[in-house]
Design a protein around this motif. Structure first.
Motif, PDB file in Angstrom:
ATOM      1  N   ALA A   1       0.818  -1.221   0.000  1.00 29.06           N
ATOM      2  CA  ALA A   1       0.000   0.000   0.000  1.00 29.06           C
ATOM      3  C   ALA A   1       0.848   1.266   0.000  1.00 29.06           C
ATOM      4  CB  ALA A   1      -0.935  -0.001   1.207  1.00 29.06           C
ATOM      5  N   GLY A   2       2.172   1.122   0.053  1.00 34.47           N
ATOM      6  CA  GLY A   2       3.055   2.280  -0.009  1.00 34.47           C
ATOM      7  C   GLY A   2       2.884   3.245   1.150  1.00 34.47           C
ATOM      8  N   VAL A   3       2.712   2.719   2.368  1.00 37.81           N
ATOM      9  CA  VAL A   3       2.474   3.615   3.502  1.00 37.81           C
ATOM     10  C   VAL A   3       3.708   4.471   3.772  1.00 37.81           C
ATOM     11  CG1 VAL A   3       0.829   1.984   4.513  1.00 37.81           C
ATOM     12  CG2 VAL A   3       3.203   1.992   5.311  1.00 37.81           C
ATOM     13  N   LYS A   4       3.454   5.684   4.251  1.00 35.49           N
ATOM     14  CA  LYS A   4       4.539   6.612   4.557  1.00 35.49           C
ATOM     15  C   LYS A   4       5.251   6.223   5.843  1.00 35.49           C
ATOM     16  CE  LYS A   4       6.819  10.553   4.092  1.00 35.49           C
ATOM     17  NZ  LYS A   4       7.680  10.862   2.920  1.00 35.49           N
ATOM     18  N   GLY A   5       4.485   5.748   6.828  1.00 36.15           N
ATOM     19  CA  GLY A   5       5.077   5.402   8.105  1.00 36.15           C
ATOM     20  C   GLY A   5       4.252   4.364   8.846  1.00 36.15           C
ATOM     21  N   ILE A   6       4.866   3.736   9.830  1.00 38.65           N
ATOM     22  CA  ILE A   6       4.201   2.769  10.698  1.00 38.65           C
ATOM     23  C   ILE A   6       4.521   3.143  12.143  1.00 38.65           C
ATOM     24  CG2 ILE A   6       3.930   0.344  11.363  1.00 38.65           C
ATOM     25  CD1 ILE A   6       5.031  -0.423   8.600  1.00 38.65           C
ATOM     26  N   ILE A   7       3.486   3.312  12.949  1.00 42.89           N
ATOM     27  CA  ILE A   7       3.683   3.617  14.360  1.00 42.89           C
ATOM     28  C   ILE A   7       3.600   2.328  15.163  1.00 42.89           C
ATOM     29  CG2 ILE A   7       2.687   4.754  16.378  1.00 42.89           C
ATOM     30  CD1 ILE A   7       1.824   7.008  14.519  1.00 42.89           C
ATOM     31  N   CYS A   8       4.690   2.023  15.864  1.00 40.24           N
ATOM     32  CA  CYS A   8       4.756   0.830  16.702  1.00 40.24           C
ATOM     33  C   CYS A   8       5.560   1.180  17.949  1.00 40.24           C
ATOM     34  CB  CYS A   8       5.401  -0.329  15.941  1.00 40.24           C
ATOM     35  SG  CYS A   8       5.641  -1.811  16.930  1.00 40.24           S
ATOM     36  N   PHE A   9       4.918   1.113  19.111  1.00 41.13           N
ATOM     37  CA  PHE A   9       5.600   1.429  20.365  1.00 41.13           C
ATOM     38  C   PHE A   9       6.202   0.186  21.012  1.00 41.13           C
ATOM     39  CE2 PHE A   9       2.280   4.737  19.996  1.00 41.13           C
ATOM     40  CZ  PHE A   9       3.100   5.850  19.967  1.00 41.13           C
ATOM     41  N   GLY A  10       6.046  -0.946  20.359  1.00 33.14           N
ATOM     42  CA  GLY A  10       6.487  -2.213  20.924  1.00 33.14           C
ATOM     43  C   GLY A  10       5.415  -3.254  20.665  1.00 33.14           C
ATOM     44  N   PHE A  11       5.699  -4.477  21.024  1.00 37.21           N
ATOM     45  CA  PHE A  11       4.770  -5.568  20.754  1.00 37.21           C
ATOM     46  C   PHE A  11       4.183  -6.049  22.077  1.00 37.21           C
ATOM     47  CE2 PHE A  11       7.474  -5.174  17.141  1.00 37.21           C
ATOM     48  CZ  PHE A  11       6.593  -5.339  16.076  1.00 37.21           C
ATOM     49  N   GLY A  12       2.938  -5.721  22.270  1.00 38.45           N
ATOM     50  CA  GLY A  12       2.250  -6.047  23.497  1.00 38.45           C
ATOM     51  C   GLY A  12       0.961  -5.259  23.589  1.00 38.45           C
ATOM     52  N   VAL A  13       0.409  -5.191  24.795  1.00 44.40           N
ATOM     53  CA  VAL A  13      -0.859  -4.499  25.012  1.00 44.40           C
ATOM     54  C   VAL A  13      -0.800  -3.811  26.373  1.00 44.40           C
ATOM     55  CG1 VAL A  13      -1.969  -6.539  26.065  1.00 44.40           C
ATOM     56  CG2 VAL A  13      -3.387  -4.793  24.948  1.00 44.40           C
ATOM     57  N   THR A  14      -1.535  -2.728  26.532  1.00 45.10           N
ATOM     58  CA  THR A  14      -1.652  -2.071  27.833  1.00 45.10           C
ATOM     59  C   THR A  14      -3.031  -2.351  28.411  1.00 45.10           C
ATOM     60  OG1 THR A  14      -2.396  -0.002  26.806  1.00 45.10           O
ATOM     61  CG2 THR A  14      -0.037  -0.246  27.215  1.00 45.10           C
ATOM     62  N   MET A  15      -3.085  -2.470  29.723  1.00 43.18           N
ATOM     63  CA  MET A  15      -4.360  -2.753  30.376  1.00 43.18           C
ATOM     64  C   MET A  15      -4.499  -1.955  31.659  1.00 43.18           C
ATOM     65  SD  MET A  15      -5.234  -6.771  29.821  1.00 43.18           S
ATOM     66  CE  MET A  15      -3.657  -7.430  30.354  1.00 43.18           C
ATOM     67  N   ARG A  16      -5.684  -1.341  31.810  1.00 43.64           N
ATOM     68  CA  ARG A  16      -6.008  -0.586  33.004  1.00 43.64           C
ATOM     69  C   ARG A  16      -7.394  -1.003  33.496  1.00 43.64           C
ATOM     70  NH1 ARG A  16      -3.564   5.236  31.014  1.00 43.64           N
ATOM     71  NH2 ARG A  16      -4.536   4.742  29.047  1.00 43.64           N
ATOM     72  N   GLU A  17      -7.800  -0.397  34.587  1.00 43.14           N
ATOM     73  CA  GLU A  17      -9.117  -0.700  35.156  1.00 43.14           C
ATOM     74  C   GLU A  17     -10.210  -0.503  34.105  1.00 43.14           C
ATOM     75  OE1 GLU A  17     -11.882   0.665  38.970  1.00 43.14           O
ATOM     76  OE2 GLU A  17      -9.969   1.652  38.579  1.00 43.14           O
TER      77      GLU A  17
ATOM     78  N   THR B   1      14.518  -1.442   5.074  1.00 41.92           N
ATOM     79  CA  THR B   1      14.647  -1.975   3.711  1.00 41.92           C
ATOM     80  C   THR B   1      13.732  -1.246   2.746  1.00 41.92           C
ATOM     81  OG1 THR B   1      15.286  -4.168   4.513  1.00 41.92           O
ATOM     82  CG2 THR B   1      14.393  -4.042   2.268  1.00 41.92           C
ATOM     83  N   TYR B   2      12.497  -0.978   3.166  1.00 46.13           N
ATOM     84  CA  TYR B   2      11.510  -0.384   2.261  1.00 46.13           C
ATOM     85  C   TYR B   2      11.320   1.115   2.497  1.00 46.13           C
ATOM     86  CZ  TYR B   2      10.610  -5.156   0.926  1.00 46.13           C
ATOM     87  OH  TYR B   2      10.773  -6.441   0.442  1.00 46.13           O
ATOM     88  N   GLN B   3      12.222   1.720   3.258  1.00 52.49           N
ATOM     89  CA  GLN B   3      12.241   3.168   3.481  1.00 52.49           C
ATOM     90  C   GLN B   3      10.898   3.691   4.003  1.00 52.49           C
ATOM     91  OE1 GLN B   3      13.799   4.404  -0.453  1.00 52.49           O
ATOM     92  NE2 GLN B   3      15.715   4.848   0.595  1.00 52.49           N
ATOM     93  N   ILE B   4      10.381   3.004   5.011  1.00 49.75           N
ATOM     94  CA  ILE B   4       9.150   3.398   5.692  1.00 49.75           C
ATOM     95  C   ILE B   4       9.534   4.029   7.029  1.00 49.75           C
ATOM     96  CG2 ILE B   4       6.999   2.560   6.724  1.00 49.75           C
ATOM     97  CD1 ILE B   4       7.147   0.186   4.744  1.00 49.75           C
ATOM     98  N   LEU B   5       9.000   5.201   7.321  1.00 59.36           N
ATOM     99  CA  LEU B   5       9.261   5.826   8.616  1.00 59.36           C
ATOM    100  C   LEU B   5       8.748   4.915   9.728  1.00 59.36           C
ATOM    101  CD1 LEU B   5       8.106   9.506   7.905  1.00 59.36           C
ATOM    102  CD2 LEU B   5      10.459   8.651   7.943  1.00 59.36           C
TER     103      LEU B   5
END
Length: 285
Positions: free
Chosen positions: A195-211, A260-264
């Motif tokens: 899809a030629g995306v400009k960037g991918i936001i990833c803060f890490g691999f997991g999930v956050t959980m609160r009340e 490799t694919y020059q994605i931010l």
């Protein structure tokens, strides 16, 4: 649905949410958390009264045009949008006042506003952000039950690519023991590449959980993933951040792929791109 009166729509940092609550029924949604002090049932969508008029007034008071960002707390394309068209009206006001926009959604309903997004992007800048988490369609339907699957979001991203509208993917959350596999990651990343995306936001691999968020998540695990709740409780207890045991390997794959694919992929770089206002009309001269 219900309405509530608000004095402002735009925050001081130019973000907005036209709705409160959501009907997409993603089992992990952080917006359910009690810290956000939602005084109504999450699925009972709150509509901000006179939102479009207030938005127009606030934009007129801004000294300089900038990017207007929406979708962080409530998806701008909840099911009610199909009838109310609040987001579309907001886009019309944004275009009229010469501002840019960055939308974050999980819904392919955003394609209904493709015409306006093209016009805004030709005048200033429009960025469409979509959340992709799960390559396997059957699993995706269990995790994100009332919204477009990853494949259909990928097709939407291709439509925006063809229209010249830049896109960003949010790769989160990735659920430990459920979709934190190398196969899942590579499938989603390949969609991003195609899809030629400009960037991918990833803060890490997991999930956050609160009340509240945690309580709902565990109820859904009991329903569709028997025994998984106990696995989470044993692995994470009451922790807020629940990292995948595959975190290190997945992050190495993710970084190498984007390079490799020059994605931010560094969050600060992606956010800088999203928030950077560009006046295309001035650029022509």
């Amino acid at each position: 649905m219900h309405t509530r009166r608000y004095k402002t729509i735009l925050s001081p940092n130019n973000t907005m949410n036209l709705y409160r609550g959501c009907t997409h029924d993603c089992i992990y949604c952080d917006s359910r958390s009690s810290c956000y002090q939602m005084a109504h049932r999450f699925e009972d969508i709150e509509i901000k009264e006179a939102a479009i008029t207030i938005l127009d007034q606030q934009l007129k008071k801004r000294r300089q045009p900038c990017m207007i960002v929406t979708g962080a707390m409530s998806d701008p394309y909840v099911h009610a949008e199909q009838r109310l068209r609040q987001t579309r009206q907001a886009l019309e006001v944004i275009k009229k006042n010469g501002f840019g926009v960055a939308l974050l959604t999980k819904s392919t309903r955003v394609l209904e506003d493709l015409d306006l997004l093209i016009e805004i992007n030709q005048q200033t800048k429009a960025v469409v952000q979509m959340t992709l988490t799960t390559y396997d369609e059957a699993l995706c339907k269990k995790l994100e039950r009332q919204v477009a699957t990853t494949y259909h979001c990928f097709l939407a991203l291709k439509r925006f690519q063809a229209a010249g509208i830049p896109t960003v993917v949010w790769l989160s959350p990735i659920l430990p023991f459920i979709n934190d596999s190398e196969e899942n990651l590579l499938g989603v990343l390949d969609y991003c590449r195609q899809a030629g995306v400009k960037g991918i936001i990833c803060f890490g691999f997991g999930v956050t959980m609160r009340e509240e968020n945690r309580a709902y998540f565990y109820q859904q695990l009991d329903r569709d993933f028997p025994g998984m709740k106990e696995k989470y409780q044993q692995a994470f207890g009451d922790r807020y951040v629940c990292d995948s045991p595959n975190q290190q390997k997945l992050m190495a794959i993710f970084c190498a792929f984007c390079q490799t694919y020059q994605i931010l992929y560094r969050p600060e770089e992606v956010f800088a791109y999203i928030h950077r206002f560009e006046d295309q009309q001035l650029t022509l001269f």
